[in-house]
Design a protein around this motif. Sequence first.
Motif, mmCIF file in Angstrom:
data_model
loop_
_atom_site.group_PDB
_atom_site.id
_atom_site.type_symbol
_atom_site.label_atom_id
_atom_site.label_comp_id
_atom_site.label_asym_id
_atom_site.label_seq_id
_atom_site.Cartn_x
_atom_site.Cartn_y
_atom_site.Cartn_z
ATOM 1 N N TYR A 293 -90.421 89.628 -85.422
ATOM 2 C CA TYR A 293 -91.511 90.433 -85.867
ATOM 3 C C TYR A 293 -90.977 91.906 -85.227
ATOM 4 C CZ TYR A 293 -95.885 92.885 -86.178
ATOM 5 O OH TYR A 293 -96.847 93.673 -86.279
ATOM 6 N N LEU A 294 -90.919 91.735 -83.937
ATOM 7 C CA LEU A 294 -90.472 92.848 -83.170
ATOM 8 C C LEU A 294 -89.520 93.872 -83.852
ATOM 9 C CD1 LEU A 294 -90.812 91.829 -79.378
ATOM 10 C CD2 LEU A 294 -92.394 93.294 -80.788
ATOM 11 N N PRO A 299 -87.135 99.320 -87.149
ATOM 12 C CA PRO A 299 -86.096 99.018 -87.843
ATOM 13 C C PRO A 299 -84.982 99.587 -87.272
ATOM 14 C CG PRO A 299 -87.849 100.097 -89.206
ATOM 15 C CD PRO A 299 -88.363 99.860 -87.875
ATOM 16 N N ALA A 300 -84.725 100.712 -86.429
ATOM 17 C CA ALA A 300 -83.700 101.062 -85.728
ATOM 18 C C ALA A 300 -82.896 100.350 -84.912
ATOM 19 C CB ALA A 300 -84.119 102.452 -85.077
ATOM 20 N N ARG A 436 -82.647 91.279 -93.676
ATOM 21 C CA ARG A 436 -83.600 92.405 -92.998
ATOM 22 C C ARG A 436 -84.953 91.699 -93.265
ATOM 23 N NH1 ARG A 436 -83.802 97.431 -92.003
ATOM 24 N NH2 ARG A 436 -81.691 97.753 -92.409
ATOM 25 N N PHE A 437 -85.621 92.143 -92.146
ATOM 26 C CA PHE A 437 -87.074 91.843 -91.946
ATOM 27 C C PHE A 437 -87.978 93.058 -92.002
ATOM 28 C CE2 PHE A 437 -84.332 88.515 -90.204
ATOM 29 C CZ PHE A 437 -84.660 87.369 -90.651
ATOM 30 N N ASP A 438 -88.802 92.949 -92.856
ATOM 31 C CA ASP A 438 -89.742 94.148 -92.832
ATOM 32 C C ASP A 438 -91.389 93.743 -92.358
ATOM 33 O OD1 ASP A 438 -87.962 96.509 -93.397
ATOM 34 O OD2 ASP A 438 -87.711 95.397 -95.180
ATOM 35 N N LEU A 439 -92.168 94.716 -91.983
ATOM 36 C CA LEU A 439 -93.485 94.226 -91.786
ATOM 37 C C LEU A 439 -94.339 94.125 -93.196
ATOM 38 C CD1 LEU A 439 -94.370 96.570 -88.857
ATOM 39 C CD2 LEU A 439 -93.834 94.034 -88.892
ATOM 40 N N VAL A 440 -95.290 93.125 -93.215
ATOM 41 C CA VAL A 440 -96.170 93.101 -94.520
ATOM 42 C C VAL A 440 -97.588 93.806 -93.778
ATOM 43 C CG1 VAL A 440 -97.653 91.685 -95.671
ATOM 44 C CG2 VAL A 440 -95.232 90.940 -95.022
ATOM 45 N N ALA A 441 -97.674 94.961 -94.400
ATOM 46 C CA ALA A 441 -98.755 95.963 -93.832
ATOM 47 C C ALA A 441 -100.235 95.337 -93.606
ATOM 48 C CB ALA A 441 -98.741 97.073 -94.731
#
Length: 466
Positions: A293-294, A299-300, A436-441
């Motif tokens: 999650y972190l 992303p950077a 690649r892991f991205d947040l789900v708003a």
Amino acid sequence: MLKQQSDPRPDLKTPPMPPERPEKLAFWRTWLRARRNIFAALPRKLYRAWLTEVRTPWFSSYMPNQPDLVRRVLIERPDDFPKSVIVQRTIGDLLGQSVFVTNGETWKRQRRIIDPSFEGGRLRETFGPMLDAGEAMAARLEPLATGAPLEIEFEASHVAADVIFRTLFTQSITSATARQVFEAFRRYQLSAPMLSPADLMNWPDWIPRLGPRRWRRGRAAREIRRLLRAFVTERQREIAAGTAPNDLATAIMTTSDPVTGDRFTDAEMADQMAIFFLAGHETSASALAWSLYLLAMEPAVQDRVAAEAAAVFVGRPAFSDLRRLGITRDVFREALRLYPPVPMMIREATCPEAMRDKSIAPGSPIILSPWHLGRHERLWDCPHQFDPDRWKTEAGKQSARDAWIPFSTGPRVCTGAAFGMQEGVLILGLLAARFRFDLVAERVPVPMAHLTVRSANGIWLSVRPR
């Protein structure tokens, strides 16, 4: 010199925290909040206090956050502050008389038998099974990596359970019995509070702890212990026949106490298996899920970890390649600081004690909180923000010496601390190199304390291949 809280840095993100507790809250409302999520029942001042007295109508408990007081309890005089009976009452139905709950000579004997199996050489032997479990998780994620929301806590639990079964019993999670244990532990986790208010208030054992969650928890605990006992019995048969694999279970079951010459009985070994699975499965799953999650939140930093890991996971890495995952290790350390899997540890004063301006009576619970120590505003710079680079600074290293205890410290430090760090860094790096892991708003996790720090609504991420 102790640091004061610095202003939040605009270049750092602040990950989710538990809901704020109102400053004034009636006792019965606090009790109800504690049943749902103990974090929501704790006042904000604990992030700055050196010592807090928590009063109830029945007794007082104490939470020291001052580093020298923590050292007194965990390092300098641990025999004067044994594990509290509250721990046994809360999860004794699962852990029995395992090394996690025992005290005195019983605990010392158990550690003499267990510790040799977790020494440095054994870590090298567990590296291959850990890597295989990580590769299996990556294979499971490939068809799911479509960008749609994915509940990552479940996947983290799956791989952590797989690691335990591969290293303890040389079996993958795909075996039918291993799957049964995994599902039973999941039911137990979801039905077990971090602290039972009735137990925390020291109600006598003859007063029943009623309710559907208690009933479900007891049933899951009985199922887990039955299945683990079957594993132990089968392994004893293999040891006697000379066909047992060279894994952790065999190592522990064939180790004799150097003082008495005794080995664990089957019943004792089943108790130890329960804590190995709880500590190695639940805590590792929590740490990995929050680490991902972190990375999704920043992303950077995720790109830095991915670039570092890609160079390591070109082929099949060797044990020695772990040292090349420096940034990955710092991210995992930071996740353990912000979301320590075991947020609180309860000891008990056995003699009259003075801490700051408090006179502590024998029998009083002493609560050590890795959660509050890791976020203490007088011990860390920007304590609530995600900053993996703090681990390279002298200030960060000093803060860690004073206030980073996700595995406890002193004689009762977690036996599997190095095992857990190796597992977390290895699997986090492998996943970052491949996905690649991205947040789900619309799905922001809410930290809460079950047996470990989990999210009240799961940890949902969008996953895509790199």
